[in-house]
Each structure stands twice: as structure tokens, then as C-alpha cells.
Motif scaffolding. Structure first.
Motif, PDB file in Angstrom:
ATOM      1  N   ALA A  29      23.673 -48.804 -27.413  1.00 13.79           N
ATOM      2  CA  ALA A  29      24.959 -48.353 -27.032  1.00 13.79           C
ATOM      3  C   ALA A  29      25.618 -48.809 -25.891  1.00 13.79           C
ATOM      4  O   ALA A  29      26.852 -49.200 -25.774  1.00 13.79           O
ATOM      5  CB  ALA A  29      24.957 -46.663 -26.900  1.00 13.79           C
ATOM      6  N   GLY A  30      24.917 -49.332 -25.062  1.00  9.66           N
ATOM      7  CA  GLY A  30      25.280 -49.964 -23.481  1.00  9.66           C
ATOM      8  C   GLY A  30      25.672 -51.430 -23.758  1.00  9.66           C
ATOM      9  O   GLY A  30      25.825 -52.135 -22.850  1.00  9.66           O
ATOM     10  N   ALA A  31      25.736 -52.024 -25.124  1.00  5.89           N
ATOM     11  CA  ALA A  31      25.768 -53.291 -25.544  1.00  5.89           C
ATOM     12  C   ALA A  31      25.057 -54.270 -24.939  1.00  5.89           C
ATOM     13  O   ALA A  31      25.115 -55.488 -24.644  1.00  5.89           O
ATOM     14  CB  ALA A  31      27.237 -53.690 -24.995  1.00  5.89           C
ATOM     15  N   ARG A  32      23.673 -53.819 -24.644  1.00  5.85           N
ATOM     16  CA  ARG A  32      22.792 -54.566 -23.892  1.00  5.85           C
ATOM     17  C   ARG A  32      21.787 -54.979 -25.240  1.00  5.85           C
ATOM     18  O   ARG A  32      21.511 -54.097 -26.283  1.00  5.85           O
ATOM     19  CB  ARG A  32      21.558 -54.047 -23.094  1.00  5.85           C
ATOM     20  N   CYS A  33      21.294 -56.028 -25.272  1.00  4.85           N
ATOM     21  CA  CYS A  33      20.412 -56.926 -26.494  1.00  4.85           C
ATOM     22  C   CYS A  33      19.178 -56.939 -26.191  1.00  4.85           C
ATOM     23  O   CYS A  33      18.798 -57.072 -25.003  1.00  4.85           O
ATOM     24  CB  CYS A  33      20.866 -58.068 -26.882  1.00  4.85           C
ATOM     25  N   GLY A  34      18.290 -56.603 -27.212  1.00  2.00           N
ATOM     26  CA  GLY A  34      16.762 -57.033 -27.087  1.00  2.00           C
ATOM     27  C   GLY A  34      16.282 -57.447 -28.190  1.00  2.00           C
ATOM     28  O   GLY A  34      16.898 -57.763 -29.225  1.00  2.00           O
ATOM     29  N   VAL A  35      14.751 -57.648 -28.097  1.00  2.00           N
ATOM     30  CA  VAL A  35      14.283 -57.931 -29.290  1.00  2.00           C
ATOM     31  C   VAL A  35      12.993 -57.167 -29.683  1.00  2.00           C
ATOM     32  O   VAL A  35      12.249 -56.601 -28.594  1.00  2.00           O
ATOM     33  CB  VAL A  35      13.558 -59.555 -29.127  1.00  2.00           C
ATOM     34  N   GLU A  48      11.288 -56.445 -25.778  1.00  2.00           N
ATOM     35  CA  GLU A  48      11.658 -56.966 -24.705  1.00  2.00           C
ATOM     36  C   GLU A  48      13.405 -57.213 -24.645  1.00  2.00           C
ATOM     37  O   GLU A  48      13.819 -57.509 -25.579  1.00  2.00           O
ATOM     38  CB  GLU A  48      11.462 -58.466 -24.771  1.00  2.00           C
ATOM     39  N   PRO A  49      13.853 -56.696 -23.430  1.00  3.20           N
ATOM     40  CA  PRO A  49      15.229 -56.930 -23.106  1.00  3.20           C
ATOM     41  C   PRO A  49      15.598 -58.493 -23.116  1.00  3.20           C
ATOM     42  O   PRO A  49      14.890 -59.185 -22.503  1.00  3.20           O
ATOM     43  CB  PRO A  49      15.499 -56.280 -22.006  1.00  3.20           C
ATOM     44  N   LEU A  50      16.836 -58.691 -23.468  1.00  2.82           N
ATOM     45  CA  LEU A  50      17.468 -60.135 -23.381  1.00  2.82           C
ATOM     46  C   LEU A  50      18.090 -60.072 -21.958  1.00  2.82           C
ATOM     47  O   LEU A  50      19.103 -59.105 -21.820  1.00  2.82           O
ATOM     48  CB  LEU A  50      18.323 -60.544 -24.498  1.00  2.82           C
ATOM     49  N   ARG A  51      17.786 -60.815 -20.884  1.00  4.38           N
ATOM     50  CA  ARG A  51      18.498 -60.782 -19.667  1.00  4.38           C
ATOM     51  C   ARG A  51      18.871 -62.225 -19.402  1.00  4.38           C
ATOM     52  O   ARG A  51      18.502 -63.206 -20.198  1.00  4.38           O
ATOM     53  CB  ARG A  51      17.500 -60.387 -18.609  1.00  4.38           C
ATOM     54  N   GLY A  87      15.954 -68.939 -31.863  1.00  5.18           N
ATOM     55  CA  GLY A  87      15.769 -69.326 -30.365  1.00  5.18           C
ATOM     56  C   GLY A  87      17.318 -69.460 -29.993  1.00  5.18           C
ATOM     57  O   GLY A  87      17.628 -69.105 -28.959  1.00  5.18           O
ATOM     58  N   THR A  88      18.161 -70.306 -30.869  1.00  2.52           N
ATOM     59  CA  THR A  88      19.737 -70.389 -30.360  1.00  2.52           C
ATOM     60  C   THR A  88      20.412 -69.101 -30.233  1.00  2.52           C
ATOM     61  O   THR A  88      21.111 -68.872 -29.255  1.00  2.52           O
ATOM     62  CB  THR A  88      20.324 -71.429 -31.372  1.00  2.52           C
ATOM     63  N   LEU A  89      20.043 -68.043 -31.229  1.00  2.07           N
ATOM     64  CA  LEU A  89      20.656 -66.936 -31.259  1.00  2.07           C
ATOM     65  C   LEU A  89      20.247 -66.117 -29.917  1.00  2.07           C
ATOM     66  O   LEU A  89      21.025 -65.469 -29.191  1.00  2.07           O
ATOM     67  CB  LEU A  89      20.422 -66.043 -32.422  1.00  2.07           C
ATOM     68  N   LEU A  90      19.026 -65.982 -29.568  1.00 11.19           N
ATOM     69  CA  LEU A  90      18.451 -65.235 -28.636  1.00 11.19           C
ATOM     70  C   LEU A  90      18.821 -65.780 -27.267  1.00 11.19           C
ATOM     71  O   LEU A  90      19.232 -65.048 -26.461  1.00 11.19           O
ATOM     72  CB  LEU A  90      17.047 -65.080 -28.742  1.00 11.19           C
ATOM     73  N   ALA A  91      19.063 -67.222 -27.216  1.00  9.03           N
ATOM     74  CA  ALA A  91      19.611 -67.704 -25.731  1.00  9.03           C
ATOM     75  C   ALA A  91      20.997 -67.462 -25.588  1.00  9.03           C
ATOM     76  O   ALA A  91      21.181 -67.131 -24.561  1.00  9.03           O
ATOM     77  CB  ALA A  91      19.231 -69.198 -25.985  1.00  9.03           C
ATOM     78  N   GLY A  92      21.916 -67.578 -26.497  1.00  7.96           N
ATOM     79  CA  GLY A  92      23.162 -67.084 -26.487  1.00  7.96           C
ATOM     80  C   GLY A  92      23.493 -65.569 -26.393  1.00  7.96           C
ATOM     81  O   GLY A  92      24.289 -65.329 -25.339  1.00  7.96           O
ATOM     82  N   LEU A  93      22.692 -64.672 -26.790  1.00 10.52           N
ATOM     83  CA  LEU A  93      22.812 -63.503 -26.347  1.00 10.52           C
ATOM     84  C   LEU A  93      22.130 -62.901 -24.958  1.00 10.52           C
ATOM     85  O   LEU A  93      22.822 -62.243 -24.279  1.00 10.52           O
ATOM     86  CB  LEU A  93      22.023 -62.401 -27.433  1.00 10.52           C
ATOM     87  N   ALA A  94      21.138 -63.667 -24.517  1.00  8.41           N
ATOM     88  CA  ALA A  94      20.699 -63.664 -23.086  1.00  8.41           C
ATOM     89  C   ALA A  94      21.595 -64.029 -22.283  1.00  8.41           C
ATOM     90  O   ALA A  94      21.867 -63.501 -21.078  1.00  8.41           O
ATOM     91  CB  ALA A  94      19.389 -64.105 -23.020  1.00  8.41           C
ATOM     92  N   ALA A  95      22.541 -65.220 -22.635  1.00  8.66           N
ATOM     93  CA  ALA A  95      23.361 -65.759 -21.494  1.00  8.66           C
ATOM     94  C   ALA A  95      24.565 -65.005 -21.576  1.00  8.66           C
ATOM     95  O   ALA A  95      25.190 -65.164 -20.399  1.00  8.66           O
ATOM     96  CB  ALA A  95      23.601 -67.177 -21.985  1.00  8.66           C
ATOM     97  N   GLY A  96      25.080 -64.189 -22.309  1.00  9.30           N
ATOM     98  CA  GLY A  96      25.924 -63.436 -22.151  1.00  9.30           C
ATOM     99  C   GLY A  96      26.921 -62.736 -23.222  1.00  9.30           C
ATOM    100  O   GLY A  96      27.845 -62.355 -23.184  1.00  9.30           O
ATOM    101  N   GLY A  97      25.687 -62.468 -24.197  1.00  9.66           N
ATOM    102  CA  GLY A  97      26.119 -61.750 -25.482  1.00  9.66           C
ATOM    103  C   GLY A  97      26.578 -62.310 -26.507  1.00  9.66           C
ATOM    104  O   GLY A  97      27.241 -61.922 -27.579  1.00  9.66           O
ATOM    105  N   GLN A  98      26.746 -63.842 -26.304  1.00  6.77           N
ATOM    106  CA  GLN A  98      27.453 -64.447 -27.403  1.00  6.77           C
ATOM    107  C   GLN A  98      26.326 -65.347 -28.364  1.00  6.77           C
ATOM    108  O   GLN A  98      25.441 -65.930 -27.464  1.00  6.77           O
ATOM    109  CB  GLN A  98      28.343 -65.674 -26.992  1.00  6.77           C
TER     110      GLN A  98
END
Length: 108
Positions: A29-35, A48-51, A87-98
Motif C-alpha cells: 500500500a505504501g507503493a514499495r516493491c519487493g520480490v 526481499e524489498p527492492l531498494r 532482471g530489467t523489470l526489477l532493476a527499473g522498479l528498484a531504481a525508482g518504480g519504473q
């Protein structure tokens, strides 16, 4: 998918975790992504949270990353193409949600 713990760089061996199952990208709900890997072996799931400091390296069939606990882990993919896409999806989400960030390619 299989989850491996890689003991690098001090140990040249892999220690297999007892986690195997489907990988999900989640957003709370806080718009934070994880795996999350839902463990079909009845053990604990892996999450694991995506940071922003997360780094990913595609080394098909493995996707390598460093956890919040500073351990290097590898996620095994049956399909090498899927490894790069995830990997591309996770890197984008970790970098700023995109979706669509950069994933390091393995050295040639």
C-alpha cells in the motif's frame, strides 16, 4: 525457479537454499516493491524489498543480486530470456518504480 545463496568473493562455492517456486513482484500500500518466491517445498518463503541501492546482474540462467543483509544471491530461471526480462523489470522498479531499468550484462 530455484534460489541460490552465493558465497562471494571469499568462497568459490554455491550454497543451495531450500527455496523453490514461483517468483512474484509485489507492491504494498505504501507503493514499495519487493520480490517474493513462494516456496513449494513447504519451508519459509523468500522475500526481499527492492531498494534503490539494489544491483542486478543477468548471468543466464541466473539473476544475481545483493540482499539487504549484504549477501549475494542467485535466482535460477528455466528460461534464460525470462531471466533478462525479469532482471530489467526489477532493476527499473528498484531504481525508482519504473519498469525497464538497466541490468548489468555478464563479462564476455
Amino acid at each position: 525457479m530455484r534460489f541460490l545463496s552465493l558465497c562471494l568473493p571469499l568462497s568459490p562455492f554455491q550454497q543451495r537454499k531450500d527455496v523453490e517456486g514461483s517468483l512474484f513482484v509485489v507492491r504494498n500500500a505504501g507503493a514499495r516493491c519487493g520480490v517474493v518466491i513462494l516456496n513449494k517445498k513447504a519451508g519459509p518463503n523468500w522475500a526481499e524489498p527492492l531498494r534503490p541501492e539494489c544491483q542486478f546482474e543477468a548471468a543466464p540462467p541466473y539473476l544475481l543480486t545483493r540482499t539487504a543483509g549484504d549477501a549475494v544471491v542467485g535466482i535460477w530461471f528455466y528460461d534464460s530470456d525470462e531471466c533478462g526480462r525479469v532482471g530489467t523489470l526489477l532493476a527499473g522498479l528498484a531504481a525508482g518504480g519504473q519498469a525497464g531499468g538497466a541490468v548489468a550484462a555478464p563479462p564476455a
